[in-house]
Design a protein around this motif. Structure first.
Motif, PDB file in Angstrom:
ATOM      1  N   ILE A   1       2.097  -3.009  -2.299  1.00  0.00           N
ATOM      2  CA  ILE A   1       0.745  -2.614  -2.688  1.00  0.00           C
ATOM      3  C   ILE A   1       0.220  -1.511  -1.775  1.00  0.00           C
ATOM      4  CG2 ILE A   1      -1.662  -3.409  -2.716  1.00  0.00           C
ATOM      5  CD1 ILE A   1      -0.578  -6.088  -3.820  1.00  0.00           C
ATOM      6  N   ILE A   2       0.544  -1.586  -0.486  1.00  0.00           N
ATOM      7  CA  ILE A   2       0.085  -0.561   0.457  1.00  0.00           C
ATOM      8  C   ILE A   2       0.595   0.818   0.049  1.00  0.00           C
ATOM      9  CG2 ILE A   2       0.374   0.288   2.828  1.00  0.00           C
ATOM     10  CD1 ILE A   2       0.193  -2.637   3.751  1.00  0.00           C
ATOM     11  N   GLY A   3       1.839   0.871  -0.437  1.00  0.00           N
ATOM     12  CA  GLY A   3       2.384   2.147  -0.907  1.00  0.00           C
ATOM     13  C   GLY A   3       1.573   2.712  -2.057  1.00  0.00           C
ATOM     14  N   ILE A   4       1.177   1.828  -2.996  1.00  0.00           N
ATOM     15  CA  ILE A   4       0.362   2.268  -4.126  1.00  0.00           C
ATOM     16  C   ILE A   4      -1.022   2.691  -3.643  1.00  0.00           C
ATOM     17  CG2 ILE A   4      -0.717   1.549  -6.298  1.00  0.00           C
ATOM     18  CD1 ILE A   4       2.237   1.963  -6.526  1.00  0.00           C
ATOM     19  N   VAL A   5      -1.591   1.928  -2.706  1.00  0.00           N
ATOM     20  CA  VAL A   5      -2.923   2.251  -2.173  1.00  0.00           C
ATOM     21  C   VAL A   5      -2.927   3.654  -1.568  1.00  0.00           C
ATOM     22  CG1 VAL A   5      -4.610   1.670  -0.389  1.00  0.00           C
ATOM     23  CG2 VAL A   5      -3.579  -0.144  -1.749  1.00  0.00           C
ATOM     24  N   ILE A   6      -1.921   3.952  -0.754  1.00  0.00           N
ATOM     25  CA  ILE A   6      -1.852   5.267  -0.109  1.00  0.00           C
ATOM     26  C   ILE A   6      -1.687   6.373  -1.150  1.00  0.00           C
ATOM     27  CG2 ILE A   6      -0.469   6.716   1.424  1.00  0.00           C
ATOM     28  CD1 ILE A   6       0.164   4.178   3.036  1.00  0.00           C
ATOM     29  N   GLY A   7      -0.818   6.133  -2.134  1.00  0.00           N
ATOM     30  CA  GLY A   7      -0.590   7.137  -3.167  1.00  0.00           C
ATOM     31  C   GLY A   7      -1.823   7.415  -3.997  1.00  0.00           C
ATOM     32  N   VAL A   8      -2.436   6.352  -4.529  1.00  0.00           N
ATOM     33  CA  VAL A   8      -3.625   6.512  -5.373  1.00  0.00           C
ATOM     34  C   VAL A   8      -4.782   7.079  -4.556  1.00  0.00           C
ATOM     35  CG1 VAL A   8      -5.368   5.288  -6.736  1.00  0.00           C
ATOM     36  CG2 VAL A   8      -2.954   4.710  -6.989  1.00  0.00           C
ATOM     37  N   GLY A   9      -4.959   6.561  -3.321  1.00  0.00           N
ATOM     38  CA  GLY A   9      -6.038   7.052  -2.469  1.00  0.00           C
ATOM     39  C   GLY A   9      -5.894   8.529  -2.158  1.00  0.00           C
ATOM     40  N   SER A  10      -4.655   8.966  -1.885  1.00  0.00           N
ATOM     41  CA  SER A  10      -4.418  10.377  -1.575  1.00  0.00           C
ATOM     42  C   SER A  10      -4.715  11.264  -2.775  1.00  0.00           C
ATOM     43  CB  SER A  10      -2.956  10.579  -1.136  1.00  0.00           C
ATOM     44  OG  SER A  10      -2.669   9.824   0.012  1.00  0.00           O
ATOM     45  N   VAL A  11      -4.213  10.858  -3.932  1.00  0.00           N
ATOM     46  CA  VAL A  11      -4.433  11.658  -5.140  1.00  0.00           C
ATOM     47  C   VAL A  11      -5.923  11.742  -5.464  1.00  0.00           C
ATOM     48  CG1 VAL A  11      -4.052  11.760  -7.628  1.00  0.00           C
ATOM     49  CG2 VAL A  11      -2.156  11.221  -6.106  1.00  0.00           C
ATOM     50  N   ILE A  12      -6.608  10.609  -5.469  1.00  0.00           N
ATOM     51  CA  ILE A  12      -8.036  10.606  -5.805  1.00  0.00           C
ATOM     52  C   ILE A  12      -8.837  11.400  -4.772  1.00  0.00           C
ATOM     53  CG2 ILE A  12     -10.089   9.133  -5.904  1.00  0.00           C
ATOM     54  CD1 ILE A  12      -8.484   7.089  -7.391  1.00  0.00           C
ATOM     55  N   GLY A  13      -8.518  11.206  -3.489  1.00  0.00           N
ATOM     56  CA  GLY A  13      -9.231  11.921  -2.444  1.00  0.00           C
ATOM     57  C   GLY A  13      -9.088  13.421  -2.581  1.00  0.00           C
ATOM     58  N   ILE A  14      -7.855  13.886  -2.815  1.00  0.00           N
ATOM     59  CA  ILE A  14      -7.610  15.326  -2.898  1.00  0.00           C
ATOM     60  C   ILE A  14      -8.179  15.906  -4.190  1.00  0.00           C
ATOM     61  CG2 ILE A  14      -5.779  17.042  -3.184  1.00  0.00           C
ATOM     62  CD1 ILE A  14      -4.137  15.421  -1.164  1.00  0.00           C
ATOM     63  N   VAL A  15      -7.992  15.210  -5.312  1.00  0.00           N
ATOM     64  CA  VAL A  15      -8.508  15.726  -6.584  1.00  0.00           C
ATOM     65  C   VAL A  15     -10.032  15.773  -6.567  1.00  0.00           C
ATOM     66  CG1 VAL A  15      -8.708  15.272  -9.060  1.00  0.00           C
ATOM     67  CG2 VAL A  15      -6.497  15.009  -7.922  1.00  0.00           C
ATOM     68  N   SER A  16     -10.680  14.733  -6.036  1.00  0.00           N
ATOM     69  CA  SER A  16     -12.145  14.731  -5.981  1.00  0.00           C
ATOM     70  C   SER A  16     -12.655  15.798  -5.024  1.00  0.00           C
ATOM     71  CB  SER A  16     -12.670  13.357  -5.572  1.00  0.00           C
ATOM     72  OG  SER A  16     -12.191  12.990  -4.291  1.00  0.00           O
TER      73      SER A  16
ATOM     74  N   ALA B   1      -2.168   3.679 -11.635  1.00  0.00           N
ATOM     75  CA  ALA B   1      -1.521   2.674 -10.784  1.00  0.00           C
ATOM     76  C   ALA B   1      -0.921   1.543 -11.625  1.00  0.00           C
ATOM     77  CB  ALA B   1      -2.536   2.112  -9.786  1.00  0.00           C
ATOM     78  N   ILE B   2      -1.670   1.092 -12.634  1.00  0.00           N
ATOM     79  CA  ILE B   2      -1.161   0.027 -13.510  1.00  0.00           C
ATOM     80  C   ILE B   2       0.050   0.513 -14.292  1.00  0.00           C
ATOM     81  CG2 ILE B   2      -1.711  -1.437 -15.495  1.00  0.00           C
ATOM     82  CD1 ILE B   2      -4.619  -1.466 -14.515  1.00  0.00           C
ATOM     83  N   LEU B   3      -0.031   1.747 -14.786  1.00  0.00           N
ATOM     84  CA  LEU B   3       1.081   2.321 -15.548  1.00  0.00           C
ATOM     85  C   LEU B   3       2.337   2.415 -14.687  1.00  0.00           C
ATOM     86  CD1 LEU B   3       2.067   3.652 -18.171  1.00  0.00           C
ATOM     87  CD2 LEU B   3       1.293   5.843 -17.248  1.00  0.00           C
ATOM     88  N   ILE B   4       2.161   2.865 -13.444  1.00  0.00           N
ATOM     89  CA  ILE B   4       3.302   2.945 -12.532  1.00  0.00           C
ATOM     90  C   ILE B   4       3.895   1.562 -12.291  1.00  0.00           C
ATOM     91  CG2 ILE B   4       3.912   3.363 -10.104  1.00  0.00           C
ATOM     92  CD1 ILE B   4       2.066   5.778 -10.190  1.00  0.00           C
ATOM     93  N   GLY B   5       3.005   0.569 -12.129  1.00  0.00           N
ATOM     94  CA  GLY B   5       3.472  -0.799 -11.936  1.00  0.00           C
ATOM     95  C   GLY B   5       4.291  -1.296 -13.113  1.00  0.00           C
ATOM     96  N   VAL B   6       3.794  -1.043 -14.321  1.00  0.00           N
ATOM     97  CA  VAL B   6       4.495  -1.515 -15.527  1.00  0.00           C
ATOM     98  C   VAL B   6       5.836  -0.800 -15.683  1.00  0.00           C
ATOM     99  CG1 VAL B   6       4.424  -1.574 -18.051  1.00  0.00           C
ATOM    100  CG2 VAL B   6       2.388  -2.178 -16.727  1.00  0.00           C
ATOM    101  N   ILE B   7       5.824   0.539 -15.527  1.00  0.00           N
ATOM    102  CA  ILE B   7       7.064   1.310 -15.677  1.00  0.00           C
ATOM    103  C   ILE B   7       8.102   0.883 -14.643  1.00  0.00           C
ATOM    104  CG2 ILE B   7       8.068   3.613 -15.484  1.00  0.00           C
ATOM    105  CD1 ILE B   7       5.488   4.728 -16.680  1.00  0.00           C
TER     106      ILE B   7
END
Length: 408
Positions: free
Chosen positions: A25-40, A381-387
């Motif tokens: 989960i930490i890996g997903i948190v870092i990935g999603v957080g980085s993308v959202i932070g940079i895009v925003s 994040a959910i899509l990545i989890g399912v895939i």
């Protein structure tokens, strides 16, 4: 089985593999957080740039003396940058040569220089810009917070930036106060609104008066010529016409012999917008690598879960569970890993975005993370989890009960 049963069993699997799941989960948190932070942050930068561009006059074209061969549309006028290939002058003859162009609405020359300005016993070196009052009010986007702009009858009067009015001198400079420049008394008739740029520390005055106060200034010789096109759509064509006219009037045959530069606010604005978009896309792509690493972590966790629960899968199949049931249980489990990581990642992204915007200055437009971006981040994040869980879940569903029960 019902979906609620799949959800309950998937949650049970998540809870009973705490350490491994949370590392994933930490890996997903870092990935999603980085993308959202940079895009925003990119969105905030774009909004900030657009708000600044809205204040610019995109019909404005600047002609400056000298030609910088390595210059580009990102650079300002060469007379401001000081990096030119040859020494040259702009005169009334250049203005006369351009007067016949139909696309020009206004054209005027201006001079600039730095001189010592005294007020209330204090001395400061300030930038002075001499303009034609009859045209300046139509070609500038500057506005006054008090007083007025320059008028045709003015000579030894000035409009000053907000920093000069209340920052450079210990005593504030107000309307009708007198500043002494090169021994000449100049009366303040206007104070400009704060812009947060160089204009806040400039003095604007009629060009006839400025010529007498700036040491190296000459009458009918300009540091720049300002052209205002009749519309934004005509700017590119007008720039080409200006270059052609000046090449002829200044008797320039070869491009290498050019001794003037033509730049447009519109070109610089487009370049800045493109650069910001490219930078945001590049940084977002780098952050997306974290999501890829997180997806590998989910796949690894799910494969391990299948191995650990092989006997349980055999037992469930022995009592009637179908392949679809096993598949859905593991898919729900991987989706929940993505969901939890996505929720925490959105929170981290909001914190990162706010922090970066704060570091980049208070002028940055900050509206937090947009709800749409939050939803997209969570869905991703959910899509990545399912895939990531599809292959392990499919393998688990295909296990034969006998083989699963025998597994050691």
């Amino acid at each position: 089985m019902r979906n609620s049963t799949y959800l309950k069993m998937g949650l049970n699997m998540l809870v009973h593999s705490k350490l491994r799941s949370w590392l994933t989960i930490i890996g997903i948190v870092i990935g999603v957080g980085s993308v959202i932070g940079i895009v925003s942050l990119g969105d905030a930068m774009q909004a900030d740039i657009q708000s600044r561009l809205a204040e610019m006059d995109l019909t404005k074209i600047t002609i400056s003396p000298g030609y910088a061969k390595a210059s580009s549309s990102m650079r300002g006028p060469s007379w401001m940058a000081g990096d030119v290939s040859t020494d040259s002058e702009l005169t009334d003859d250049d203005i006369d040569a351009l007067q016949g162009l139909d696309s020009i609405q206004y054209i005027t020359g201006q001079i600039s220089g730095s001189e010592e300005a005294k007020y209330a016993g204090e001395t400061a070196t300030l930038s002075i810009t001499g303009v034609d009052p009859q045209v300046w009010k139509y070609t500038t986007t500057l506005k006054t917070q008090s007083g007025r702009l320059l008028e045709p009858a003015d000579k030894y009067v000035a409009v000053i930036g907000s920093d000069i009015a209340s920052g450079i001198y210990d005593r504030n400079v107000g309307i009708n106060q007198v500043i002494t420049i090169n021994g000449k008394a100049v009366r303040v008739v206007g104070i400009l609104e704060e812009k947060g740029a160089g204009d806040d520390s400039k003095i604007y005055m009629p060009i006839d008066g400025a010529v007498e106060l700036i040491d190296d200034a000459e009458k009918d010789v300009y540091d720049g010529i300002i052209v205002k096109a009749r519309s934004e759509d005509l700017v590119n064509g007008l720039m080409e016409d200006i270059e052609d006219k000046l090449m002829v009037s200044r008797h320039i045959i070869r491009e290498d012999d050019r001794d003037f530069s033509v730049t447009a606010s519109k070109s610089m604005a487009e370049s800045v917008t493109e650069m910001t978009s490219s930078m945001t896309l590049f940084l977002g792509a780098i952050a997306a690598v974290s999501l890829l690493v997180g997806s590998v972590g989910i796949a690894n966790t799910m494969f391990t879960s299948v191995l650990e629960k092989t006997k349980e899968i055999g037992t469930m199949k022995a009592i009637g569970a179908k392949n679809r049931d096993i598949l859905m249980i593991f898919l729900f489990n991987s989706a929940m890993v993505g969901f939890v990581g996505g929720v925490l990642g959105v929170m981290l992204g909001w914190i990162v975005s706010a922090g970066l915007q704060s570091m980049m200055g208070s002028d940055m437009t900050s509206g937090g993370v947009s709800p749409y971006l939050m939803i997209e981040g969570l869905a991703l994040a959910i899509l990545i989890g399912v895939i990531s869980g599809v292959v392990p879940a499919y393998r688990a569903s295909k296990l034969k009960p006998v083989d699963a029960l025998r597994y050691e």
